[in-house]
Scaffold this active site. Structure first.
Site, PDB file in Angstrom:
ATOM      1  CG  ASP A   1      -0.348   0.012   2.533  1.00 17.71           C
ATOM      2  OD1 ASP A   1       0.893  -0.084   2.608  1.00 17.71           O
ATOM      3  OD2 ASP A   1      -1.088   0.126   3.536  1.00 17.71           O
ATOM      4  CB  SER A   2       4.581   1.689  -0.122  1.00 17.89           C
ATOM      5  OG  SER A   2       4.787   0.527  -0.881  1.00 17.89           O
TER       6      SER A   2
ATOM      7  CG  ASP B   1       0.549  -4.075   2.207  1.00 21.24           C
ATOM      8  OD1 ASP B   1       0.337  -4.775   3.217  1.00 21.24           O
ATOM      9  OD2 ASP B   1       1.209  -3.023   2.226  1.00 21.24           O
TER      10      ASP B   1
ATOM     11  CE  LYS C   1       3.308  -5.728   3.949  1.00 21.90           C
ATOM     12  NZ  LYS C   1       2.727  -4.735   4.891  1.00 21.90           N
TER      13      LYS C   1
ATOM     14  CD  GLU D   1       8.432  -0.402   7.323  1.00 22.06           C
ATOM     15  OE1 GLU D   1       7.403  -1.052   7.049  1.00 22.06           O
ATOM     16  OE2 GLU D   1       8.655   0.738   6.877  1.00 22.06           O
TER      17      GLU D   1
ATOM     18  CD  GLU E   1       0.874  -1.469   8.158  1.00 18.08           C
ATOM     19  OE1 GLU E   1       0.548  -0.721   9.100  1.00 18.08           O
ATOM     20  OE2 GLU E   1       1.272  -1.056   7.051  1.00 18.08           O
TER      21      GLU E   1
HETATM   22  O1  KIV Z   1       3.398  -1.032   1.631  1.00 21.08           O
HETATM   23  C1  KIV Z   1       4.544  -1.478   1.635  1.00 21.08           C
HETATM   24  O2  KIV Z   1       5.296  -1.404   0.654  1.00 21.08           O
HETATM   25  C2  KIV Z   1       5.014  -2.092   2.855  1.00 21.08           C
HETATM   26  C3  KIV Z   1       6.480  -2.072   3.099  1.00 21.08           C
HETATM   27  C4  KIV Z   1       6.875  -0.750   3.639  1.00 21.08           C
HETATM   28  C5  KIV Z   1       6.878  -3.110   4.024  1.00 21.08           C
HETATM   29  O3  KIV Z   1       4.227  -2.504   3.655  1.00 21.08           O
END
Ligand code: KIV
Length: 292
Positions: free
Chosen positions: A46-47, A85, A115, A184, A117
């Site tokens: 989600d970056s 993500d 993934k 991270e 968090e």
């Molecule tokens: O969104 C992303 O790219 C991530 C990384 C910072 C680990 O979660």
């Protein structure tokens, strides 16, 4: 085409002590290159909200945005283990919503895993996802979706209690079914201890060299994101500079009429130029007759 990377392949790499490689990716052309390079895991992070859409955090990213980017990346990288993500609010509201949204990554974008968090409070979500047959990776340490709580993009686990909490959270998530954990921005000692205790792959993004694998955000690695550079980033290219130079060269070529040159133009078919000239001449003659 290479054989598809699977979760058992990652376990095998861990067992053999072979480092696992992981990169983020958001689009088809980059996915083609990451696939060609042979990366093990691709994370559609989600970056994307920051690197591609220019937001100041990852919070504005939605499920629909994530699915569209995962689909593009899957088309370019059929062999990598593809992780979607889960964006903000797609798994925090209820376990049921978490399973439904995680299922969308698998069903609509052919992801291999998701993934999410968060530490021990996310254990029920990991249990439900595992129960539904959806492999889930944990993400501990600096968790950008909790930026307001963390007070900004800053390293985590730097005092003993905070470090121990990360190490414990990793064990709890493993117990709840996580197939892997991403750490991270924590000190290398935390990465080391977490990896020693785990029996699943622990991947580092700023968690030092002792983990089972390494992740970098592709825009950081390529020097294609200027706003800030975390301490853990190593730049392998300077795309900002390369692309800016290309744009400037194009602008000056156009201004000087150096572009396009003959090799960028489509030639008429053989003999057609003379026929066109005669068509133009006869049209001109007609026009002069009609408007003497
Ligand atoms: O969104 C992303 O790219 C991530 C990384 C910072 C680990 O979660």
């Amino acid at each position: 085409m290479r054989e598809k990377v699977t979760i058992p392949d990652l376990m095998e790499k861990r067992a053999k002590g072979e480092p696992i490689t992981m990169l983020t990716c958001y689009d088809y052309p980059t996915a083609l290159l990451e696939e060609k390079a042979g990366v093990d895991i691709i994370l559609v992070g989600d970056s994307v909200g920051m690197t591609v859409y220019g937001h100041s955090s990852t919070l504005p990213v939605t499920m629909d945005i994530m699915i569209a980017h995962c689909q593009a990346v899957r088309r370019g990288a059929p062999g990598a283990l593809l992780i979607g993500d889960m964006p903000y609010l797609s798994y925090q509201v209820s376990v049921t919503e978490a399973v439904r949204n995680a299922g969308r990554f698998m069903q609509e974008a052919a992801c291999d895993a998701v993934k999410l968090e968060g530490g021990r409070s996310m254990a029920p979500v990991f249990r439900a996802l595992t129960g539904a047959g959806i492999p889930a990776m944990g993400h501990l340490g600096l968790t950008p979706q909790s930026l307001a709580m963390l007070g900004g993009f800053r390293a985590q686990g730097r005092d003993a209690e905070a470090a121990w909490r990360v190490i414990e959270d990793a064990s709890i998530l493993e117990g709840a079914g996580a197939f892997s954990i991403l750490l991270e921005a924590v000190p290398p000692e935390v990465g080391d201890e977490t990896t020693r205790r785990a029996s699943i792959p622990i991947i580092s993004i700023g968690a030092g060299p002792h983990c089972d694998g390494q992740l970098l955000i592709v825009h950081d690695l390529l020097g294609f994101f200027e706003r800030f550079t975390p301490r853990f980033v190593k730049k392998y290219a300077d795309l900002n500079h390369t692309i800016l130079e290309a744009f400037q060269a194009y602008l000056s070529d156009v201004a000087a009429r150096n572009f396009p040159s003959p090799e960028h133009c489509y030639p008429m078919k053989k003999g057609e130029l003379a026929r066109l000239a005669s068509l133009i001449a006869s049209a001109k003659g007609r026009c002069e007759e009609e408007n003497p």
